[in-house]
Scaffold this motif. Structure first.
Motif, mmCIF file in Angstrom:
data_model
loop_
_atom_site.group_PDB
_atom_site.id
_atom_site.type_symbol
_atom_site.label_atom_id
_atom_site.label_comp_id
_atom_site.label_asym_id
_atom_site.label_seq_id
_atom_site.Cartn_x
_atom_site.Cartn_y
_atom_site.Cartn_z
ATOM 1 N N ARG A 70 52.043 31.597 38.022
ATOM 2 C CA ARG A 70 50.688 31.082 37.809
ATOM 3 C C ARG A 70 50.734 29.717 37.124
ATOM 4 O O ARG A 70 49.989 28.817 37.467
ATOM 5 C CB ARG A 70 49.875 32.058 36.975
ATOM 6 C CG ARG A 70 48.446 31.589 36.790
ATOM 7 C CD ARG A 70 47.688 32.481 35.868
ATOM 8 N NE ARG A 70 47.409 33.762 36.507
ATOM 9 C CZ ARG A 70 46.851 34.770 35.878
ATOM 10 N NH1 ARG A 70 46.535 34.671 34.601
ATOM 11 N NH2 ARG A 70 46.616 35.899 36.519
ATOM 12 N N ARG A 71 51.608 29.587 36.158
ATOM 13 C CA ARG A 71 51.722 28.300 35.441
ATOM 14 C C ARG A 71 52.255 27.210 36.369
ATOM 15 O O ARG A 71 51.804 26.065 36.305
ATOM 16 C CB ARG A 71 52.623 28.454 34.244
ATOM 17 C CG ARG A 71 52.794 27.130 33.512
ATOM 18 C CD ARG A 71 53.294 27.341 32.161
ATOM 19 N NE ARG A 71 52.152 27.703 31.349
ATOM 20 C CZ ARG A 71 52.175 27.714 30.030
ATOM 21 N NH1 ARG A 71 53.284 27.405 29.405
ATOM 22 N NH2 ARG A 71 51.122 28.027 29.345
ATOM 23 N N LYS A 72 53.207 27.544 37.258
ATOM 24 C CA LYS A 72 53.738 26.560 38.209
ATOM 25 C C LYS A 72 52.652 26.072 39.170
ATOM 26 O O LYS A 72 52.598 24.900 39.502
ATOM 27 C CB LYS A 72 54.888 27.147 39.022
ATOM 28 C CG LYS A 72 56.197 27.145 38.312
ATOM 29 C CD LYS A 72 57.277 27.639 39.253
ATOM 30 C CE LYS A 72 58.607 27.633 38.589
ATOM 31 N NZ LYS A 72 59.673 28.103 39.484
ATOM 32 N N SER B 232 49.400 26.000 38.635
ATOM 33 C CA SER B 232 48.306 25.266 37.995
ATOM 34 C C SER B 232 48.713 23.851 37.614
ATOM 35 O O SER B 232 47.866 22.989 37.433
ATOM 36 C CB SER B 232 47.812 26.008 36.753
ATOM 37 O OG SER B 232 48.814 26.004 35.763
ATOM 38 N N SER B 233 50.017 23.591 37.494
ATOM 39 C CA SER B 233 50.434 22.236 37.130
ATOM 40 C C SER B 233 50.894 21.411 38.308
ATOM 41 O O SER B 233 50.796 21.701 39.405
ATOM 42 C CB SER B 233 51.552 22.303 36.117
ATOM 43 O OG SER B 233 52.681 22.956 36.636
ATOM 44 N N LEU C 162 53.208 35.382 35.451
ATOM 45 C CA LEU C 162 52.711 34.324 34.573
ATOM 46 C C LEU C 162 53.421 33.002 34.815
ATOM 47 O O LEU C 162 52.798 31.940 34.784
ATOM 48 C CB LEU C 162 52.853 34.745 33.113
ATOM 49 C CG LEU C 162 51.948 35.882 32.666
ATOM 50 C CD1 LEU C 162 52.293 36.301 31.250
ATOM 51 C CD2 LEU C 162 50.490 35.478 32.773
ATOM 52 N N VAL C 163 54.725 33.053 35.070
ATOM 53 C CA VAL C 163 55.475 31.828 35.373
ATOM 54 C C VAL C 163 54.986 31.218 36.686
ATOM 55 O O VAL C 163 54.779 30.002 36.777
ATOM 56 C CB VAL C 163 56.993 32.121 35.423
ATOM 57 C CG1 VAL C 163 57.762 30.963 36.025
ATOM 58 C CG2 VAL C 163 57.503 32.443 34.039
#
Length: 69
Positions: A64-66, A68-69, A61-62
């Motif tokens: 994936r968040r990195k 996407s931003s 999840l971390v």
């Protein structure tokens, strides 16, 4: 080396985490050894797999968040 490259892919990390979770739950549910030692061993391995599942899923999840931003 191939595993090292795949550990940066968030979908692979989440898939590994979910497979660890499923294996841990199924092992604890369906494996019933006859002696106390092996019962403890199965519970310990199940706990370790569920713990690894948490680590892999959070890491996925971390990542994936990195991405996407």
């Amino acid at each position: 080396m191939i595993l090292r490259n795949r550990l940066h892919n968030p979908q692979t990390m989440i898939a590994v985490g979910m497979s660890c979770l499923a294996t841990g739950i199924l092992a604890e549910r369906f494996i019933h050894p006859p002696t106390d030692f092996w019962q403890g061993f199965v519970i310990g391995v199940s706990g370790a797999l569920i713990g690894l599942s948490v680590v892999f899923n959070i890491r996925g999840l971390v990542l994936r968040r990195k991405r996407s931003s």
